[in-house]
Design a protein around this motif. Structure first.
Motif, PDB file in Angstrom:
ATOM      1  N   LEU A  91       0.815  -1.212   0.000  1.00 45.47           N
ATOM      2  CA  LEU A  91       0.000   0.000   0.000  1.00 45.47           C
ATOM      3  C   LEU A  91       0.851   1.265   0.000  1.00 45.47           C
ATOM      4  O   LEU A  91       0.497   2.265  -0.647  1.00 45.47           O
ATOM      5  CB  LEU A  91      -0.932  -0.003   1.216  1.00 45.47           C
ATOM      6  CG  LEU A  91      -2.218  -0.823   1.075  1.00 45.47           C
ATOM      7  CD1 LEU A  91      -3.007  -0.805   2.375  1.00 45.47           C
ATOM      8  CD2 LEU A  91      -3.072  -0.282  -0.060  1.00 45.47           C
ATOM      9  N   SER A  92       1.956   1.244   0.705  1.00 45.65           N
ATOM     10  CA  SER A  92       2.841   2.414   0.713  1.00 45.65           C
ATOM     11  C   SER A  92       3.360   2.714  -0.680  1.00 45.65           C
ATOM     12  O   SER A  92       3.439   3.878  -1.109  1.00 45.65           O
ATOM     13  CB  SER A  92       4.010   2.169   1.668  1.00 45.65           C
ATOM     14  OG  SER A  92       3.547   1.978   2.991  1.00 45.65           O
ATOM     15  N   PHE A  93       3.708   1.662  -1.401  1.00 39.42           N
ATOM     16  CA  PHE A  93       4.174   1.855  -2.771  1.00 39.42           C
ATOM     17  C   PHE A  93       3.034   2.315  -3.678  1.00 39.42           C
ATOM     18  O   PHE A  93       3.219   3.170  -4.551  1.00 39.42           O
ATOM     19  CB  PHE A  93       4.781   0.554  -3.295  1.00 39.42           C
ATOM     20  CG  PHE A  93       5.388   0.676  -4.661  1.00 39.42           C
ATOM     21  CD1 PHE A  93       6.502   1.452  -4.882  1.00 39.42           C
ATOM     22  CD2 PHE A  93       4.820   0.017  -5.746  1.00 39.42           C
ATOM     23  CE1 PHE A  93       7.057   1.576  -6.142  1.00 39.42           C
ATOM     24  CE2 PHE A  93       5.362   0.122  -7.010  1.00 39.42           C
ATOM     25  CZ  PHE A  93       6.489   0.909  -7.210  1.00 39.42           C
ATOM     26  N   ALA A  94       1.829   1.772  -3.459  1.00 48.48           N
ATOM     27  CA  ALA A  94       0.683   2.161  -4.277  1.00 48.48           C
ATOM     28  C   ALA A  94       0.343   3.633  -4.078  1.00 48.48           C
ATOM     29  O   ALA A  94       0.001   4.344  -5.036  1.00 48.48           O
ATOM     30  CB  ALA A  94      -0.517   1.281  -3.935  1.00 48.48           C
ATOM     31  N   LEU A  95       0.434   4.136  -2.826  1.00 50.54           N
ATOM     32  CA  LEU A  95       0.110   5.535  -2.543  1.00 50.54           C
ATOM     33  C   LEU A  95       1.077   6.492  -3.228  1.00 50.54           C
ATOM     34  O   LEU A  95       0.742   7.656  -3.464  1.00 50.54           O
ATOM     35  CB  LEU A  95       0.120   5.759  -1.034  1.00 50.54           C
ATOM     36  CG  LEU A  95      -1.048   5.121  -0.265  1.00 50.54           C
ATOM     37  CD1 LEU A  95      -0.788   5.135   1.218  1.00 50.54           C
ATOM     38  CD2 LEU A  95      -2.353   5.851  -0.595  1.00 50.54           C
ATOM     39  N   SER A  96       2.260   6.035  -3.530  1.00 47.38           N
ATOM     40  CA  SER A  96       3.227   6.895  -4.222  1.00 47.38           C
ATOM     41  C   SER A  96       3.018   6.900  -5.736  1.00 47.38           C
ATOM     42  O   SER A  96       3.677   7.657  -6.437  1.00 47.38           O
ATOM     43  CB  SER A  96       4.649   6.422  -3.917  1.00 47.38           C
ATOM     44  OG  SER A  96       4.887   5.138  -4.472  1.00 47.38           O
ATOM     45  N   MET A  97       2.115   6.058  -6.221  1.00 51.12           N
ATOM     46  CA  MET A  97       1.913   5.935  -7.665  1.00 51.12           C
ATOM     47  C   MET A  97       0.665   6.642  -8.161  1.00 51.12           C
ATOM     48  O   MET A  97       0.672   7.234  -9.252  1.00 51.12           O
ATOM     49  CB  MET A  97       1.816   4.438  -8.049  1.00 51.12           C
ATOM     50  CG  MET A  97       3.053   3.639  -7.821  1.00 51.12           C
ATOM     51  SD  MET A  97       2.783   1.907  -8.274  1.00 51.12           S
ATOM     52  CE  MET A  97       2.369   2.067 -10.006  1.00 51.12           C
ATOM     53  N   SER A  98      -0.434   6.573  -7.404  1.00 54.44           N
ATOM     54  CA  SER A  98      -1.716   7.033  -7.933  1.00 54.44           C
ATOM     55  C   SER A  98      -2.651   7.392  -6.796  1.00 54.44           C
ATOM     56  O   SER A  98      -2.420   7.036  -5.632  1.00 54.44           O
ATOM     57  CB  SER A  98      -2.332   5.927  -8.799  1.00 54.44           C
ATOM     58  OG  SER A  98      -3.626   6.266  -9.233  1.00 54.44           O
ATOM     59  N   ASN A  99      -3.736   8.116  -7.161  1.00 49.57           N
ATOM     60  CA  ASN A  99      -4.788   8.433  -6.204  1.00 49.57           C
ATOM     61  C   ASN A  99      -5.983   7.502  -6.355  1.00 49.57           C
ATOM     62  O   ASN A  99      -6.942   7.609  -5.604  1.00 49.57           O
ATOM     63  CB  ASN A  99      -5.259   9.888  -6.381  1.00 49.57           C
ATOM     64  CG  ASN A  99      -4.203  10.876  -5.915  1.00 49.57           C
ATOM     65  OD1 ASN A  99      -3.515  10.645  -4.926  1.00 49.57           O
ATOM     66  ND2 ASN A  99      -4.085  11.994  -6.635  1.00 49.57           N
ATOM     67  N   ASP A 100      -5.932   6.633  -7.356  1.00 46.44           N
ATOM     68  CA  ASP A 100      -7.007   5.664  -7.565  1.00 46.44           C
ATOM     69  C   ASP A 100      -6.480   4.282  -7.197  1.00 46.44           C
ATOM     70  O   ASP A 100      -5.951   3.555  -8.034  1.00 46.44           O
ATOM     71  CB  ASP A 100      -7.474   5.698  -9.026  1.00 46.44           C
ATOM     72  CG  ASP A 100      -8.726   4.864  -9.256  1.00 46.44           C
ATOM     73  OD1 ASP A 100      -9.149   4.166  -8.321  1.00 46.44           O
ATOM     74  OD2 ASP A 100      -9.271   4.903 -10.384  1.00 46.44           O
ATOM     75  N   ILE A 101      -6.613   3.939  -5.909  1.00 45.18           N
ATOM     76  CA  ILE A 101      -6.090   2.682  -5.386  1.00 45.18           C
ATOM     77  C   ILE A 101      -7.258   1.833  -4.918  1.00 45.18           C
ATOM     78  O   ILE A 101      -8.137   2.318  -4.185  1.00 45.18           O
ATOM     79  CB  ILE A 101      -5.110   2.925  -4.221  1.00 45.18           C
ATOM     80  CG1 ILE A 101      -3.973   3.862  -4.671  1.00 45.18           C
ATOM     81  CG2 ILE A 101      -4.545   1.610  -3.710  1.00 45.18           C
ATOM     82  CD1 ILE A 101      -3.095   4.316  -3.543  1.00 45.18           C
ATOM     83  N   ARG A 102      -7.258   0.563  -5.340  1.00 48.43           N
ATOM     84  CA  ARG A 102      -8.341  -0.340  -4.990  1.00 48.43           C
ATOM     85  C   ARG A 102      -7.749  -1.598  -4.348  1.00 48.43           C
ATOM     86  O   ARG A 102      -6.961  -2.297  -4.975  1.00 48.43           O
ATOM     87  CB  ARG A 102      -9.153  -0.711  -6.232  1.00 48.43           C
ATOM     88  CG  ARG A 102      -9.658   0.529  -6.980  1.00 48.43           C
ATOM     89  CD  ARG A 102     -10.340   0.175  -8.271  1.00 48.43           C
ATOM     90  NE  ARG A 102     -10.622   1.371  -9.048  1.00 48.43           N
ATOM     91  CZ  ARG A 102     -11.285   1.373 -10.211  1.00 48.43           C
ATOM     92  NH1 ARG A 102     -11.723   0.218 -10.712  1.00 48.43           N
ATOM     93  NH2 ARG A 102     -11.489   2.503 -10.851  1.00 48.43           N
TER      94      ARG A 102
END
Length: 409
Positions: free
Chosen positions: A284-295
């Motif tokens: 999740l930490s890596f996902a938050l650095s990539m985009s604002n649309d996280i599922r």
């Protein structure tokens, strides 16, 4: 019967003149002037070959020596019988046979030196897999050597090491290559304009070697030559298929325009989660650095406790809201038949169709253990999910590994 016997003798004797192609294949290995030095070497080899063949023929006639059946009892090669007849069965005989063994081992090295270069030359024209272009740790084209070792080992096993059975395979392949190269040189001199003597010499060579191919094929067809004829046809089909594949790949990946800024958008990031853990936190930490649309995807099978939503609000949503960060969505996928991976794949494929531009980035958390046997103690759903996405995925679906490495102790 006499004509047929002559054809069989001719087809067997022609193999004695193979091997000279190693010089032409390795012209670039000579020092300058490469062509001159290669011509001198080839001339010396041919002269020595003629002397040895004539000498063996005359001595065999003088001592009344003939070939024996390789499959029969008490088989002995002509060179062995000739050496024993001339010098006896003493130390000189064993030195000679040992020398022949070393020479044959050295001559076998020409295939390992030339075959990788040959496959590389063909691979440069996209008629062979590009793996043959790769150099190994010892700066050799290693894959050519690996394939050659496997194929020669299979041939020796199939023909039980009887070289007489392998002669048709070798002769047809070698003389067919001679014929094609000589015919190619005729076309070369024709394009160059003029050179009538060179065209005649190469044309005569193409005719002579072409006749040899036909004779060997007819005389040795039932002895195994049919295998070579079949393999040549299969190789031609295979090489054309490889060429068509690379042409199709080049057509699809070719791009002659600059990047389109409008197509550069944040991806839809999908993170499969099972429970709250350090592995989930890393993903999740890596996902938050990539985009604002996280599922966040969670598959809930029948009879499983519904704890993931409470953990999601407590450990993910509330802290991110308090920090003013983007809060991921949680998608609970129901699976009454206890399927876990297929619902995820279906959701990812559906998310990819939501937009014609945006990419779907799937972050796959997985545990990396220290020892291979520890993999047996954990499910390998991460690997299966990646394999399913590789098979069913599209061009806008990207899969990224998020490994969590176990520490020692």
């Amino acid at each position: 019967m006499g004509a047929w016997l002559l054809l069989k003798v001719f087809s067997s004797g022609c193999t004695a003149m193979t091997g000279v192609e190693a010089v032409s294949n390795g012209v670039m290995a000579f020092r300058d002037d490469t062509r001159k030095n290669a011509k001198i070497t080839l001339t010396i080899i041919i002269a020595l070959l003629m002397i040895l063949l004539i000498g063996i023929a005359l001595l065999c006639r003088a001592y009344g020596i003939g070939a024996t059946n390789p499959n029969g009892p008490g088989y002995e090669s002509v060179l062995s019988m000739l050496t024993r007849a001339v010098m006896g069965h003493g130390w000189f005989y064993y030195v000679t046979i040992g020398s022949v063994l070393l020479v044959l081992a050295l001559s076998a090295n020409t295939a390992f030196a030339d075959f990788p270069r040959l496959t590389r030359a063909i691979a440069l024209d996209d008629y062979m897999p590009h793996v043959f272009l790769l150099r190994g740790r010892r700066l050799l084209y290693s894959w050519g050597i690996y394939i050659l070792v496997v194929l020669t080992g299979l041939l020796l096993i199939i023909f039980r090491g009887v070289t007489d059975r392998l002669i048709p395979l070798y002769a047809i392949g070698a003389f067919l290559a001679f014929t094609l190269s000589q015919a190619g040189m005729v076309m070369h001199w024709k394009r160059e304009g003029g050179h009538p003597f060179r065209m005649f010499a190469n044309g005569l060579g193409a005719v002579a070697t072409g006749i040899t191919v036909v004779v060997v094929l007819l005389a040795k067809f039932t002895d195994g030559a049919w295998i070579t004829a079949l393999l040549v046809a299969v190789m031609i089909v295979f090489m054309h298929a490889v060429k068509r594949h690379y042409m199709r790949v080049d057509r699809e990946v070719f791009l002659d325009r600059p990047i389109v800024p409008a197509l550069v958008q944040e991806p839809i990031v999908v993170v499969p989660i099972d429970r709250w853990s350090r592995i989930t936190e890393k993903a999740l930490s890596f996902a938050l650095s990539m985009s604002n649309d996280i599922r966040c995807l969670h598959v809930q099978v029948a009879d499983d406790p519904d704890e993931i939503c409470k953990d999601f609000d407590r450990f993910i949503a509330d802290p991110l809201k308090a920090a003013g960060k983007c809060v991921p969505k949680i998608e609970i996928l129901q699976s009454p038949y206890r399927y876990v991976l297929q619902p995820m794949v279906d959701y990812i494929l559906k998310a990819e169709k939501e937009s014609d531009v945006r990419k779907v980035c799937v972050l796959v958390p997985e545990l990396v253990v220290l020892h291979w046997w520890e993999n047996l103690l954990h499910n390998r759903r991460a690997n299966l999910l990646k394999a399913m996405l590789l098979i069913k995925g599209t061009r806008r679906i990207i899969v990224i590994n998020i490994p969590w490495y176990l520490e020692r102790g």
